[in-house]
Design an enzyme around this catalytic site. Structure first.
Site, short mmCIF file in Angstrom:
data_model
loop_
_atom_site.label_atom_id
_atom_site.label_comp_id
_atom_site.label_asym_id
_atom_site.label_seq_id
_atom_site.Cartn_x
_atom_site.Cartn_y
_atom_site.Cartn_z
N GLU A 439 0.79 -1.30 -0.04
CA GLU A 439 0.00 0.02 -0.05
C GLU A 439 0.86 1.15 -0.01
O GLU A 439 0.52 2.13 0.43
CB GLU A 439 -0.85 -0.04 1.13
CG GLU A 439 -2.08 -0.90 1.28
CD GLU A 439 -2.94 -1.35 -0.05
OE1 GLU A 439 -2.99 -0.30 -0.82
OE2 GLU A 439 -3.15 -2.50 -0.51
N GLY A 440 1.84 1.18 -0.88
CA GLY A 440 2.86 2.29 -0.81
C GLY A 440 3.90 2.19 0.19
O GLY A 440 3.66 2.30 1.46
#
Length: 592
Positions: A439-440
């Site tokens: 998620e980043g």
């Protein structure tokens, strides 16, 4: 040992540190009855302890199996998921128009911590479904909502996010998955996605995939990406499941941790292309996907908090049971529990304090998101949205860094037994590692904080937050409570250092961007530790004012954080402002 949710700590954090009570009192939550919060968390804790926690080790040991495109989860998992949906847990914050309970995101955030602590690999599945619900509700057509949203809200069907490709990890704009519009308005999608969490499983009859793809005439880069809803099974007019869609799991990853969570390679196009439905507008997929990703980033931050708390609880229990050595000055025979040793206490306090700080940062992010959607005043909503945007990279980045550090310390407290799988301490360490990546990555979160969130409105959101934190520190200073020790002094110094660093980065952002980027990660650490320290002090003040019987415990926790962790702010300031040249010299060192 099993898991017990720290309900009292969570309620203090939610209501006071994160500001839920103040937001409710201000009318931003409408007719929401805040008195039900404790009851919801108590029931969630009961389900987590009785159903999910016992399956955590089972899932780790058994993992998942892929056979001819079908994934079998660990023993007990399909039944646990069925009980989960029957209990209404998937629908806690879902939209009421589609069967959800409509409770605040802040309440669901606390529940997410509980699921993550009990069984993080299990909790990851509904976390992604919640993000899918958010994107479909915000950007989907009425027809798609009618077909899919109620099933996703109830948990009868699950959702996935499909961004990553082998040549396009964090660089989403490099993806190659193609979509071609058909005469009937649908799209045929061909391509391969990797690292797709719960891309295939046996816990539900259908899976609703949200897939990023590029149209033939799309602009290059992220400006030419569209988002599509691609069901595993097509849905008939009467709501029943129809034909199998052309999207299959062609492989599963063998991972360091999260063994019970299937991470799949998904292939589309072996049989003419998967049928997909456009979400939002063509070439606007990143805007739609970020609706999913922001929700997911908060959820991943809460995973960090959950794993940290589980690791802390287990380490504390072990330290009270394991006998080794003797306390200084003790006379007589026999060994003492390792808990008596100052270095073990230091590790346990660090675990407890950092977990508590990360918890409140995540909860505060959820409260800001709630207010941005629920408040009646447009300016209040706008300010809350800006606050949520500022906090999100810290909720994700700082909290998952903490999850990794606390899990690491959990192994250390166990000593040699922590390196042995049977204690379970190693599983927390392995499971936590991915949270700083997906998620980043946390590096991307730091870049986002410096390049977008800090610079937004000339830094107005940052200055507003720092003013609020300064007011908290002033209250600590004015209390003259000796139990706080040097908390006020240390937090004031941290705030001053953070203010100077923020101004320095704002100046360099336009004139010397590489210097700003070189300091992005230490800046996120500095901001997170200063913010967390002030929030813990706020909770301690609230505990004292509210007459909580063990308020002294929260004062001691805030003091430890201020005197042992927040004090790093000055050093991090120097790292940000003075180390750019040493980073720039990396090529000569690393490639010479």
């Amino acid at each position: 040992m099993t898991y017990r949710a720290p309900i009292s700590d969570m309620l203090l954090s939610l209501n006071h540190g994160a500001g839920l009570k103040a937001a409710v009192d201000a009318g931003h939550y409408g007719d929401f009855d805040a008195d039900i919060t404790a009851a919801v968390l108590e029931e969630a804790a009961k389900f987590a302890t009785e159903v999910l926690a016992p399956l955590n080790k089972v899932g780790d040991e058994h993992g998942i199996k892929l056979d001819q495109g079908k994934v079998t989860t660990a023993p007990g998992w399909p039944d646990a998921y069925k009980r989960w949906t029957e209990g209404g847990w998937n629908a806690v914050s879902g939209p009421e128009d589609f069967g959800g309970q409509g409770l605040p995101l802040a309440i669901n955030a606390a529940c997410t911590e509980i699921w993550s602590a009990a069984n993080v690999a299990f909790g990851l599945c509904p976390l992604l479904t919640a993000s899918a619900i958010e994107a479909l509700d915000a950007h989907g057509s009425d027809e798609l909502k009618k077909i899919y949203l109620e099933k996703l809200v109830s948990g009868e069907w699950t959702g996935t996010m499909q961004l990553t490709e082998a040549q396009a990890g964090s660089d989403v704009g490099a993806l190659r998955t193609r979509a071609e519009k058909q005469a009937d308005g649908t799209y045929r999608i061909k391509g391969t996605k990797i690292f797709i969490t719960y891309g295939e499983h046996d816990m539900t009859d259908n899976i609703v995939h949200f897939v990023l793809a590029r149209l033939p005439d799309a602009p290059a880069g992220t400006k030419g990406i569209s988002l599509f809803l691609v069901p595993k099974f097509m849905v008939n007019a009467d709501g029943s499941l129809g034909a199998r869609n052309d999207i299959f799991a062609s492989g599963v990853e063998h991972k360091l941790g999260m063994h019970a969570s299937p991470t799949c390679t998904m292939t589309m196009g072996d049989h003419g292309g998967a049928i997909g439905f456009l979400i939002g507008e063509e070439n606007q997929g990143m805007r739609c996907m970020f609706t999913m990703m922001n929700q997911a980033r908060l959820g991943v931050g809460l995973e960090g908090v959950g794993v940290a708390d589980r690791a802390y609880q287990q380490a504390l229990s072990y330290a009270q049971e394991r006998k080794q050595g003797r306390a200084i000055g003790k006379k007589g025979d026999g060994s003492d529990a390792i808990f008596v040793h100052p270095d073990v206490k230091r590790m346990l306090m660090r675990m407890r304090a950092q977990t508590a700080a990360a918890r409140t940062i995540c909860y505060a992010t959820a409260v800001a998101l709630d207010v941005s959607m629920r408040a009646k005043d447009p300016q209040v909503r706008a300010d809350a949205a800006a606050r949520a945007a500022l906090l999100t990279p810290m909720a994700k980045g700082y909290s998952t860094d903490i999850g990794n550090e606390v899990a690491y310390l959990g192994v250390q407290v166990h000593g040699g037994m922590g390196f042995i799988e049977e204690t379970g301490a190693a599983q927390h360490y392995r499971d936590a590692r991915i949270t700083a990546i997906y998620e980043g990555t946390n590096g991307i979160q730091a870049i986002d904080l410096v390049t977008r969130k800090l610079a937004a409105n000339g830094g107005a959101s940052v200055w507003a937050l720092l003013d609020e934190l300064s007011a908290v520190v002033s209250q600590v200073e004015a209390s003259n409570d000796p139990a706080f020790g040097t908390t006020g002094v240390k937090l004031r110094e941290a705030l001053e250092a953070l203010t100077r660093t923020s101004k320095w980065l704002l100046e360099r952002f336009t004139s010397a961007p590489n210097e700003a980027l070189a300091g992005a990660t230490p800046y996120l650490q500095q901001f997170g530790s200063t913010l967390g320290g002030c929030m813990l002090a706020s909770e301690a003040l609230a505990a004292k004012a509210g007459g909580i019987t063990d308020a002294a415990r929260y004062v001691s926790l805030a003091r430890f954080f201020a005197e042992n962790i927040a004090v790093q702010a000055g050093g991090l300031e120097r790292t940000v402002t003075e180390s750019a040249e040493s980073v720039a010299a990396a090529d000569a060192v690393l490639l010479g």
